[in-house]
Motif scaffolding. Structure first.
Motif, PDB file in Angstrom:
ATOM      1  N   THR A 126      33.684  48.449   4.612  1.00 34.07           N
ATOM      2  CA  THR A 126      34.579  48.257   3.353  1.00 34.07           C
ATOM      3  C   THR A 126      34.654  46.709   3.042  1.00 34.07           C
ATOM      4  N   MET A 127      34.988  46.541   1.626  1.00 34.39           N
ATOM      5  CA  MET A 127      35.325  45.218   1.247  1.00 34.39           C
ATOM      6  C   MET A 127      36.313  44.418   2.211  1.00 34.39           C
ATOM      7  N   ASP A 128      37.323  45.185   2.713  1.00 32.74           N
ATOM      8  CA  ASP A 128      38.230  44.562   3.625  1.00 32.74           C
ATOM      9  C   ASP A 128      37.823  44.165   5.022  1.00 32.74           C
ATOM     10  N   ASP A 129      36.810  44.563   5.682  1.00 33.53           N
ATOM     11  CA  ASP A 129      36.394  44.454   6.792  1.00 33.53           C
ATOM     12  C   ASP A 129      35.618  43.093   7.077  1.00 33.53           C
ATOM     13  N   ASN A 130      35.994  42.699   8.439  1.00 36.51           N
ATOM     14  CA  ASN A 130      35.279  41.530   8.834  1.00 36.51           C
ATOM     15  C   ASN A 130      34.180  41.842   9.645  1.00 36.51           C
ATOM     16  N   HIS A 131      33.279  40.729   9.478  1.00 36.50           N
ATOM     17  CA  HIS A 131      32.082  40.782  10.227  1.00 36.50           C
ATOM     18  C   HIS A 131      31.686  39.214  10.690  1.00 36.50           C
ATOM     19  N   ALA A 132      31.042  39.280  11.684  1.00 29.95           N
ATOM     20  CA  ALA A 132      30.440  38.180  12.488  1.00 29.95           C
ATOM     21  C   ALA A 132      29.522  37.475  11.619  1.00 29.95           C
ATOM     22  N   TRP A 133      29.720  36.214  11.320  1.00 27.94           N
ATOM     23  CA  TRP A 133      28.776  35.301  10.583  1.00 27.94           C
ATOM     24  C   TRP A 133      27.171  35.046  11.649  1.00 27.94           C
ATOM     25  N   ASN A 134      27.588  34.865  12.984  1.00 27.74           N
ATOM     26  CA  ASN A 134      26.742  34.478  14.058  1.00 27.74           C
ATOM     27  C   ASN A 134      26.323  33.007  13.510  1.00 27.74           C
ATOM     28  N   SER A 135      24.997  32.611  13.445  1.00 28.64           N
ATOM     29  CA  SER A 135      24.620  31.332  13.445  1.00 28.64           C
ATOM     30  C   SER A 135      24.770  31.033  11.974  1.00 28.64           C
ATOM     31  N   ALA A 136      25.000  31.908  10.936  1.00 32.40           N
ATOM     32  CA  ALA A 136      25.300  31.419   9.498  1.00 32.40           C
ATOM     33  C   ALA A 136      26.457  30.678   9.456  1.00 32.40           C
ATOM     34  N   GLY A 137      27.225  30.781  10.402  1.00 34.24           N
ATOM     35  CA  GLY A 137      28.578  30.032  10.447  1.00 34.24           C
ATOM     36  C   GLY A 137      28.229  28.534  10.775  1.00 34.24           C
ATOM     37  N   LYS A 138      27.005  28.177  11.220  1.00 30.42           N
ATOM     38  CA  LYS A 138      26.744  26.720  11.302  1.00 30.42           C
ATOM     39  C   LYS A 138      26.890  26.000  10.103  1.00 30.42           C
ATOM     40  N   ASN A 139      26.619  26.642   8.911  1.00 29.52           N
ATOM     41  CA  ASN A 139      27.025  25.909   7.676  1.00 29.52           C
ATOM     42  C   ASN A 139      28.365  25.391   7.446  1.00 29.52           C
ATOM     43  N   LEU A 140      29.218  26.175   7.871  1.00 29.52           N
ATOM     44  CA  LEU A 140      30.662  25.752   7.706  1.00 29.52           C
ATOM     45  C   LEU A 140      31.018  24.521   8.572  1.00 29.52           C
ATOM     46  N   THR A 141      30.498  24.496   9.837  1.00 26.14           N
ATOM     47  CA  THR A 141      30.631  23.167  10.727  1.00 26.14           C
ATOM     48  C   THR A 141      29.995  22.036  10.016  1.00 26.14           C
ATOM     49  N   ALA A 142      28.735  22.346   9.633  1.00 27.09           N
ATOM     50  CA  ALA A 142      28.013  21.241   8.881  1.00 27.09           C
ATOM     51  C   ALA A 142      28.796  20.506   7.701  1.00 27.09           C
ATOM     52  N   MET A 143      29.520  21.409   6.915  1.00 27.99           N
ATOM     53  CA  MET A 143      30.188  20.674   5.752  1.00 27.99           C
ATOM     54  C   MET A 143      31.515  20.179   6.311  1.00 27.99           C
ATOM     55  N   LEU A 144      32.330  20.757   7.294  1.00 28.73           N
ATOM     56  CA  LEU A 144      33.317  20.310   7.947  1.00 28.73           C
ATOM     57  C   LEU A 144      33.161  18.706   8.563  1.00 28.73           C
ATOM     58  N   THR A 145      31.963  18.794   9.089  1.00 28.33           N
ATOM     59  CA  THR A 145      31.288  17.475   9.774  1.00 28.33           C
ATOM     60  C   THR A 145      31.531  16.500   8.622  1.00 28.33           C
ATOM     61  N   GLY A 146      30.745  16.638   7.367  1.00 33.29           N
ATOM     62  CA  GLY A 146      30.993  15.757   6.546  1.00 33.29           C
ATOM     63  C   GLY A 146      32.332  15.492   5.819  1.00 33.29           C
ATOM     64  N   ILE A 147      33.098  16.341   5.736  1.00 30.19           N
ATOM     65  CA  ILE A 147      34.475  16.155   5.437  1.00 30.19           C
ATOM     66  C   ILE A 147      35.296  15.172   6.487  1.00 30.19           C
ATOM     67  N   ALA A 148      35.074  15.400   7.600  1.00 32.78           N
ATOM     68  CA  ALA A 148      35.601  14.589   8.731  1.00 32.78           C
ATOM     69  C   ALA A 148      35.036  13.050   8.717  1.00 32.78           C
ATOM     70  N   GLN A 149      33.716  12.956   8.510  1.00 34.52           N
ATOM     71  CA  GLN A 149      33.104  11.501   8.068  1.00 34.52           C
ATOM     72  C   GLN A 149      33.782  11.077   6.868  1.00 34.52           C
ATOM     73  N   GLU A 150      33.919  11.771   5.861  1.00 33.40           N
ATOM     74  CA  GLU A 150      34.292  11.228   4.564  1.00 33.40           C
ATOM     75  C   GLU A 150      35.885  10.673   4.676  1.00 33.40           C
TER      76      GLU A 150
END
Length: 376
Positions: free
Chosen positions: A103-127
């Motif tokens: 359903t709309m409310d259920d959570n699912h693993a992103w697996n390696s798609a979550g790498k993009n979250l880390t990439a953007m967060l790295t840019g924020i930490a650098q900024e």
């Protein structure tokens, strides 16, 4: 390592994150009727950051899309173990479907798609000047985070971790293992591209140590809460896996299309970093940015392979597409030229590759049959 569906977490962790719902920005929803836009949207739309499921929609008719081809797409998705599928145009929902008991409310693993979250967060930490991606990783991981000599270890930078060019040995027994004995010398940094998960995973520790804050806390403060996402990173074995709803993944897609801005709030202001993140980052795999997959390049490499393949990563898709791609066909596609975000969550279609798969090209064939205007 295969990550099952969202219920796998129940016996692993005790968090405020149930098998089907999380107490956060999108739970305890009021049921709001959709706001349907009957004109072609030209402005960007940002769904509200509140305890509501309100999200504007736009009709196929308004867009001039071929709605008669939708059933074929949905049949394909259902036959390939899909749980959730969303198409956004200018941030508005055109198509949203859930399959089986998901359903709309259920959570699912992103697996390696979550790498993009880390990439953007790295840019924020650098900024925020907590780190610089040209820094040696050992500044934040400590000397001895690998089995290399101190001189060899010093040559590995955060940028190498972002671009899969550390030179660490990917032929070890466990490619996910982050223990020093698993991180051995193979080649000099920047001399080879290989999809090596362990150095990527350690980026989370780089960020946490640089900002002196728990990784989940920093991610929540800088990305998740400001754009109304829910979800959390969960340690499973050596991996740090993000779980969320499909709509939360869609929100992150909107943030990317808006180049780090959310409805006037700047999430990532460094456009040099954003552009580098979403474009070719090295000359070893043209289809790879900072943990982002890129279409429209002359050649590409794939996980678990040293071969270079000629042509586009996803021939059926628009050439400016970039994506977050995870094992078992977790997909977040972003197409700036068409203001499109596409989300797919589920089990493996017919393969269990770590990122790109034949599913990418197949699904985009069906999507383009809907989007493209019929020939008179």
């Amino acid at each position: 390592m295969k990550f099952p569906h969202f219920c796998y977490l129940v016996t692993l962790v005790s968090v405020l994150f149930s098998c089907s719902k999380e107490s956060n920005t999108e739970t305890d929803k009021t049921i709001d009727p959709p706001i349907v836009i009957d004109l072609v949207p030209t402005s960007a739309y940002f769904p509200p950051i509140s305890r509501t499921n309100q999200w504007e929609t736009v009709s196929f008719n308004a867009l001039g899309w071929n709605e008669e081809n939708v059933p074929t797409l949905l049949n394909f998705l259902e036959e390939n173990d899909t749980d959730a599928f969303i198409i956004l145009k200018n941030g508005r929902i055109v198509l949203e479907e859930y399959f089986g008991d998901f359903t709309m409310d259920d959570n699912h693993a992103w697996n390696s798609a979550g790498k993009n979250l880390t990439a953007m967060l790295t840019g924020i930490a650098q900024e925020e000047e907590y780190l610089n991606i040209t820094d040696a990783s050992s500044i934040y991981l400590g000397e001895g985070w690998t089995s290399l000599t101190p001189e060899q270890e010093q040559n590995i930078s955060i940028k190498n971790q972002l671009t899969m060019t550390t030179g660490l040995d990917y032929t070890v027994d466990n490619n996910f293992c982050t223990d020093p004995e698993c991180l051995q010398y193979l080649k000099e940094p920047n001399s080879n591209w290989y999809y090596h998960n362990a150095p990527y995973t350690l980026l989370d520790d780089v960020i946490a140590n640089a900002v002196n804050t728990d990784f989940n806390t920093y991610f929540s403060e800088k990305i998740k809460e400001p754009i109304g996402m829910q979800g959390t990173f969960i340690k499973i074995g050596y991996n740090n896996v993000f779980f969320s709803t499909a709509r939360s993944m869609a929100r992150f897609g909107i943030l990317n299309l808006q180049e780090g801005n959310w409805d006037g709030t700047t999430i990532l202001n460094d456009m040099d970093y954003f552009n580098a993140m979403t474009n070719t980052s090295q000359d070893l795999n043209l289809a790879y940015g900072y943990l982002y997959w890129l279409n429209g390049k002359e050649s590409f490499k794939l996980p678990n392979s040293e071969d270079t393949f000629t042509g586009n990563l996803i021939p059926n898709a628009p050439t400016d597409l970039y994506a977050a791609l995870g094992k078992n066909d977790q997909k977040l596609y972003m197409v700036p030229s068409m203001d499109l975000v596409v989300v797919r969550m589920g089990g493996a279609s017919d393969e269990e590759l770590l990122g790109p798969s034949s599913f990418d090209n197949e699904i985009w064939g069906y999507i383009m049959d809907i989007i493209q205007q019929p020939t008179p």
